[in-house]
Design an enzyme around this catalytic site. Sequence first.
Site, mmCIF file in Angstrom:
data_model
loop_
_atom_site.group_PDB
_atom_site.id
_atom_site.type_symbol
_atom_site.label_atom_id
_atom_site.label_comp_id
_atom_site.label_asym_id
_atom_site.label_seq_id
_atom_site.Cartn_x
_atom_site.Cartn_y
_atom_site.Cartn_z
ATOM 1 N N CYS A 49 0.842 -1.211 0.000
ATOM 2 C CA CYS A 49 0.000 0.000 0.000
ATOM 3 C C CYS A 49 0.873 1.256 0.000
ATOM 4 C CB CYS A 49 -0.917 -0.011 1.218
ATOM 5 S SG CYS A 49 -2.055 1.398 1.243
ATOM 6 N N CYS A 53 0.368 4.661 7.084
ATOM 7 C CA CYS A 53 -0.292 4.473 8.389
ATOM 8 C C CYS A 53 0.663 3.721 9.339
ATOM 9 C CB CYS A 53 -1.602 3.720 8.205
ATOM 10 S SG CYS A 53 -2.648 4.455 6.915
ATOM 11 N N CYS A 56 0.278 -0.081 10.362
ATOM 12 C CA CYS A 56 -0.202 -1.083 9.387
ATOM 13 C C CYS A 56 0.903 -1.958 8.802
ATOM 14 C CB CYS A 56 -0.952 -0.369 8.262
ATOM 15 S SG CYS A 56 -1.781 -1.533 7.154
ATOM 16 N N CYS A 93 -16.736 -9.244 5.171
ATOM 17 C CA CYS A 93 -16.094 -7.950 4.919
ATOM 18 C C CYS A 93 -14.815 -8.141 4.109
ATOM 19 C CB CYS A 93 -15.787 -7.267 6.245
ATOM 20 S SG CYS A 93 -14.981 -5.674 6.017
ATOM 21 N N CYS A 124 -19.740 -6.154 3.356
ATOM 22 C CA CYS A 124 -19.022 -4.959 3.780
ATOM 23 C C CYS A 124 -17.721 -4.920 2.988
ATOM 24 C CB CYS A 124 -18.738 -5.048 5.280
ATOM 25 S SG CYS A 124 -17.753 -3.661 5.897
ATOM 26 N N CYS A 184 -19.588 1.897 8.549
ATOM 27 C CA CYS A 184 -18.841 1.222 9.604
ATOM 28 C C CYS A 184 -17.607 2.087 9.827
ATOM 29 C CB CYS A 184 -18.458 -0.183 9.150
ATOM 30 S SG CYS A 184 -17.365 -1.022 10.316
ATOM 31 N N ARG A 256 -17.976 -2.920 17.801
ATOM 32 C CA ARG A 256 -17.270 -4.177 17.534
ATOM 33 C C ARG A 256 -15.939 -4.252 18.272
ATOM 34 N NH1 ARG A 256 -16.981 -4.428 12.019
ATOM 35 N NH2 ARG A 256 -19.088 -5.232 12.075
HETATM 36 N N1 SAM Z 1 -6.790 0.432 3.209
HETATM 37 C C1 SAM Z 1 -8.074 0.620 3.745
HETATM 38 C C2 SAM Z 1 -8.116 1.735 4.770
HETATM 39 O O1 SAM Z 1 -7.080 2.113 5.296
HETATM 40 O O2 SAM Z 1 -9.221 2.221 5.021
HETATM 41 C C3 SAM Z 1 -8.700 -0.616 4.327
HETATM 42 C C4 SAM Z 1 -7.915 -1.576 5.198
HETATM 43 S S1 SAM Z 1 -7.267 -0.937 6.730
HETATM 44 C C5 SAM Z 1 -6.187 -2.228 7.123
HETATM 45 C C6 SAM Z 1 -8.652 -1.012 7.842
HETATM 46 C C7 SAM Z 1 -8.441 -0.611 9.280
HETATM 47 O O3 SAM Z 1 -7.810 -1.664 9.999
HETATM 48 C C8 SAM Z 1 -7.597 0.598 9.594
HETATM 49 O O4 SAM Z 1 -8.285 1.802 9.412
HETATM 50 C C9 SAM Z 1 -7.259 0.370 11.048
HETATM 51 O O5 SAM Z 1 -8.225 0.979 11.879
HETATM 52 C C10 SAM Z 1 -7.303 -1.152 11.211
HETATM 53 N N2 SAM Z 1 -5.957 -1.698 11.455
HETATM 54 C C11 SAM Z 1 -5.004 -1.901 10.528
HETATM 55 N N3 SAM Z 1 -3.874 -2.386 11.079
HETATM 56 C C12 SAM Z 1 -4.107 -2.494 12.413
HETATM 57 C C13 SAM Z 1 -3.316 -2.919 13.526
HETATM 58 N N4 SAM Z 1 -2.060 -3.292 13.378
HETATM 59 N N5 SAM Z 1 -3.883 -2.921 14.742
HETATM 60 C C14 SAM Z 1 -5.162 -2.519 14.889
HETATM 61 N N6 SAM Z 1 -5.949 -2.095 13.879
HETATM 62 C C15 SAM Z 1 -5.437 -2.072 12.654
HETATM 63 C C1 DTB Z 2 -11.402 -2.572 11.262
HETATM 64 O O1 DTB Z 2 -11.697 -1.548 11.898
HETATM 65 N N1 DTB Z 2 -10.609 -3.542 11.720
HETATM 66 C C2 DTB Z 2 -10.429 -4.562 10.713
HETATM 67 C C3 DTB Z 2 -11.393 -4.117 9.594
HETATM 68 N N2 DTB Z 2 -11.842 -2.844 10.052
HETATM 69 C C4 DTB Z 2 -10.962 -4.102 8.209
HETATM 70 C C5 DTB Z 2 -9.009 -4.776 10.336
HETATM 71 C C6 DTB Z 2 -8.108 -5.110 11.502
HETATM 72 C C7 DTB Z 2 -6.741 -5.345 10.975
HETATM 73 C C8 DTB Z 2 -5.790 -5.845 12.035
HETATM 74 C C9 DTB Z 2 -4.409 -6.030 11.519
HETATM 75 C C10 DTB Z 2 -4.265 -7.027 10.404
HETATM 76 O O2 DTB Z 2 -4.795 -8.155 10.472
HETATM 77 O O3 DTB Z 2 -3.558 -6.691 9.435
HETATM 78 FE FE1 SF4 Z 3 -2.896 1.238 3.377
HETATM 79 FE FE2 SF4 Z 3 -2.836 0.018 5.739
HETATM 80 FE FE3 SF4 Z 3 -3.204 2.661 5.615
HETATM 81 FE FE4 SF4 Z 3 -5.167 0.998 4.758
HETATM 82 S S1 SF4 Z 3 -4.405 1.191 6.836
HETATM 83 S S2 SF4 Z 3 -4.401 2.862 3.734
HETATM 84 S S3 SF4 Z 3 -3.914 -0.689 3.926
HETATM 85 S S4 SF4 Z 3 -1.350 1.532 4.969
#
Ligand code: SAM
Ligand code: DTB
Ligand code: SF4
Length: 323
Positions: A49, A53, A56, A93, A124, A184, A256
């Site tokens: 990506c 973030c 992530c 989702c 979703c 959501c 959730r």
């Molecule tokens: N790329 C899209 C976005 O950023 O909206 C969708 C996927 S993103 C992984 C969805 C959500 O997962 C993020 O907004 C964040 O709140 C959650 N998330 C991602 N990595 C995480 C982590 N290591 N621990 C907890 N929550 C996480």
């Molecule tokens: C959300 O708020 N939490 C989910 C879903 N929306 C997409 C993702 C959690 C991701 C946790 C880290 C991972 O598995 O990469």
């Molecule tokens: Fe990309 Fe992860 Fe940020 Fe979603 S949360 S925009 S997958 S870096």
Amino acid sequence: MSLSRADIENLFAQPFNDLIFQAQTVHRQHFDANAVQVSTLLSIKTGGCSEDCGYCSQSARHDTGLEREGLMAVEDVVEAARAAKAKGATRFCMGAAWRGPKDKDLQPVVEMVKAVRGLGLETCATLGMLKEGQAQQLADAGLDYYNHNLDTASDFYGEVIGTHGQDDRLDTLGKVREAGMKVCCGGIVGMGESRPQRAGLIAELAALSPQPESVPINLLVKIPGTPLEDQPSLEPLEFVRTIAVARIALPGSIVRLSAGRQEMPDYLQALCFLAGANSIFYGEKLLTTGNPETDRDLALFKELGLKVMPFAHAEMEAEAAQA
Ligand code: SAM
Ligand code: DTB
Ligand code: SF4
């Protein structure tokens, strides 16, 4: 009028028993206190990506060792959705590691949404920021919910994400609403934010009008190679307080208990349900990290006398029965 940040800070400051009692009271006014909504996640496009973030695993800017994978084939996604339904999920989702979908990527996602909805599951998707017209295409395909999180309070956001702003996120949330989909929207705690900043996140979620139907509260999963890998853990009872405060400030929303559940002992999850959480991600994987085994979740549900929440709309029950 939604609760202000100061109101929410006052909720946090209450004695624990008073806070939990108030949250449980509000919960019972709006929901069956023993029903939990059950969603299964699938990463339909993993890693690589462009965004930065800080939490992530999927950002190309962090060296997390994650293997990139292209967009999955529609039939593989449908197969995973069928398996999730067979295990008892009612919502599926689909998550993609994109800043936002390119128009050419949206067509296969539209096909996935149609096919998953056709199985009698709620749908979703979480695909990042949406451009003009994309939300409507997803809504027309039968997408029930779009997940897009505020992630953290506006006065902490810049510490975690630099490549897009919260105003961009609000813009996408507006497009989702305009297209008639359910929202959501939640956030992550345990990223080093202060308690007033946790209150700020909940106040900003509560101020969305209408309030989101679904509010994921994620506890940071510390991913090696990300800037937050060494973040000290949030105190478990502070996490329970956050859930309770979210329940009170967002009384009609499904709250959730999201990322971070794998490391939580059963009694802590039980406290979160008592504090008003009424949804989980169900299935052994979130997007790239682990989640409790389904057998463990089913055993916990049994022990606590929890049942799977029926579909919010009667017609979905009928469709699910036919599919
Ligand atoms: N790329 C899209 C976005 O950023 O909206 C969708 C996927 S993103 C992984 C969805 C959500 O997962 C993020 O907004 C964040 O709140 C959650 N998330 C991602 N990595 C995480 C982590 N290591 N621990 C907890 N929550 C996480
Ligand atoms: C959300 O708020 N939490 C989910 C879903 N929306 C997409 C993702 C959690 C991701 C946790 C880290 C991972 O598995 O990469
Ligand atoms: Fe990309 Fe992860 Fe940020 Fe979603 S949360 S925009 S997958 S870096």
